[in-house]
Design a protein around this motif. Structure first.
Motif, PDB file in Angstrom:
ATOM      1  N   LYS A   1      26.752  64.994  70.623  1.00 32.87           N
ATOM      2  CA  LYS A   1      26.782  66.349  70.089  1.00 32.87           C
ATOM      3  C   LYS A   1      28.233  66.818  70.106  1.00 32.87           C
ATOM      4  CE  LYS A   1      24.070  70.592  70.378  1.00 32.87           C
ATOM      5  NZ  LYS A   1      22.999  71.294  71.119  1.00 32.87           N
TER       6      LYS A   1
ATOM      7  N   SER B   1      27.781  69.509  65.180  1.00 34.90           N
ATOM      8  CA  SER B   1      26.701  70.248  65.823  1.00 34.90           C
ATOM      9  C   SER B   1      26.933  71.744  65.886  1.00 34.90           C
ATOM     10  CB  SER B   1      26.484  69.707  67.249  1.00 34.90           C
ATOM     11  OG  SER B   1      26.064  68.356  67.201  1.00 34.90           O
TER      12      SER B   1
ATOM     13  N   GLY C   1      24.674  66.697  59.183  1.00 35.73           N
ATOM     14  CA  GLY C   1      24.129  66.598  60.530  1.00 35.73           C
ATOM     15  C   GLY C   1      25.044  65.935  61.532  1.00 35.73           C
TER      16      GLY C   1
ATOM     17  N   ARG D   1      28.332  69.876  58.476  1.00 34.10           N
ATOM     18  CA  ARG D   1      27.111  70.481  59.017  1.00 34.10           C
ATOM     19  C   ARG D   1      25.882  70.002  58.252  1.00 34.10           C
ATOM     20  NH1 ARG D   1      27.839  75.124  62.190  1.00 34.10           N
ATOM     21  NH2 ARG D   1      25.612  74.912  62.529  1.00 34.10           N
TER      22      ARG D   1
END
Length: 360
Positions: free
Chosen positions: A147, A176, A173, A170
């Protein structure tokens, strides 16, 4: 100081999270590109009269070559509602109120009130915003579940919405969260300082690692100290004082025509060699050949102050090309693409690769 113009919106060119790019007829100057932040000024529609700041457009700035929409005077947006007492872009015509993660009305205030440690979290520090995608590529290839949060200080663009890369990362994915610190704004969390920004990334957003680099539109004057990238050295100090693990990504170029940026840029040598008072892990890419030898020699001047970490770059070019394709984000720095300055992107990816090994 400001070039004011009136214009009329002709149409929407494209948009990404937080920003809308427009075609606008500027009085006496024809159709020009303009940029609006709907959260600040409302959403412009074709036919709207708009008030523009054309300063960057007139100067021909690369990353900032837009007419900026300051207001839609005939159709003002509704007044904002909700909590938030932090004022950013303070005492400018577009000062904005946001809810700071660290302010008293925030649900995170108690968590951050006495927070004082990043518990060894790696903080990858870089000079330019363009280092963000390759750092992520190098890190997430080896640690796909990590993350990673981006902390954006105020050395470049103030609105995080200006960055197309953030929106695409973003959407893919792979990023984070975003924390905007200082006068910067528009992130998932707002912070007063880089210090609370780092703590918010770790304690509120649950970051395994942070990438900290200025937003697009860095400023340099060709002088030893007059460049916004000095903040990279200050970021090393902030990460260290909070018991984080600072990782320095070097700014390296084989394609920049300016002598001061060839090999290891003087921006990195000054920020890490003079400004950073705390010890960091400086990643030195093993680029090979005469150029690689030059980079290693320049980086060696940082060895008394920092730990130099040689990192191989085997396979990273393929990683970068795959990331560019799969994430829909363009690898570009100062107008140069992968093939025009591969060493820059390999160096940033090597910092990510090193950090991935630290997370294992």
């Amino acid at each position: 100081m400001i070039r004011w113009r009136k214009g009329t919106v002709e149409g929407v060119r494209r948009e990404w999270p937080g920003a809308v790019e427009l075609d606008v007829t500027v009085e006496g100057d024809g159709i020009r590109r303009a940029l609006a932040y709907p959260a600040l000024v409302g959403r412009p529609e074709p036919g709207d009269a708009v008030l523009l700041n054309t300063t960057a457009l007139a100067m021909g700035l690369g990353t900032g070559g837009y007419a900026m929409v300051v207001a839609i005077p005939d159709r003002l947006p509704p007044d904002p509602s909700g909590p938030g007492h932090l004022v950013k872009a303070r005492y400018t015509p577009l000062q904005a109120t946001v809810l700071g993660a660290d302010e008293q009305d925030s649900p995170h205030h108690e968590l951050l009130r006495e927070a004082d440690s990043l518990d060894g979290m790696p903080v990858i520090v870089a000079d330019l915003h363009s280092a963000l995608p390759p750092i992520l590529a190098g890190l997430l290839t080896d640690r796909p579940g990590a993350k990673v949060v981006y902390v954006m200080p105020d050395g470049g663009a103030l609105p995080s919405w200006f960055s197309m890369s953030i929106g695409r990362l973003r959407d893919a994915g792979v990023l984070s969260g975003v924390v905007t610190a200082g006068q910067a704004f528009g992130g998932d969390l707002e912070a007063v300082t880089v210090h609370t920004g780092l703590l918010g990334a770790r304690l509120v957003l649950g970051a395994d690692a942070v990438v900290l680099a200025q937003g697009p539109g860095n400023l340099g004057t060709g002088t030893r100290w007059g460049f916004s990238g000095v903040s990279a050295g200050e970021a090393v100090n902030a990460a260290a004082v909070l018991s984080g693990r600072p990782v320095g990504s070097l700014r390296v170029s084989e394609g920049d025509l300016r002598e001061r940026h060839q090999g290891v840029s003087h921006h990195s040598l000054t920020a890490y060699g003079r400004v950073a008072l705390a010890r960091a892990e400086i990643v030195v890419p093993e680029l090979g050949g005469e150029f690689g030898t030059r980079v290693a020699s320049q980086a060696a001047t940082l060895g008394e102050r920092h730990d130099l970490i040689p990192v191989g770059v085997e396979g990273l070019e393929d990683v970068l090309r795959t990331a560019e394709k799969d994430w829909g984000v363009r690898m570009s720095t100062m107008g140069r693409r992968l093939d025009e300055d591969l060493a820059y992107f390999l160096t940033a990816a090597a910092a990510g690769r090193h950090t991935a090994a630290r997370l294992a």
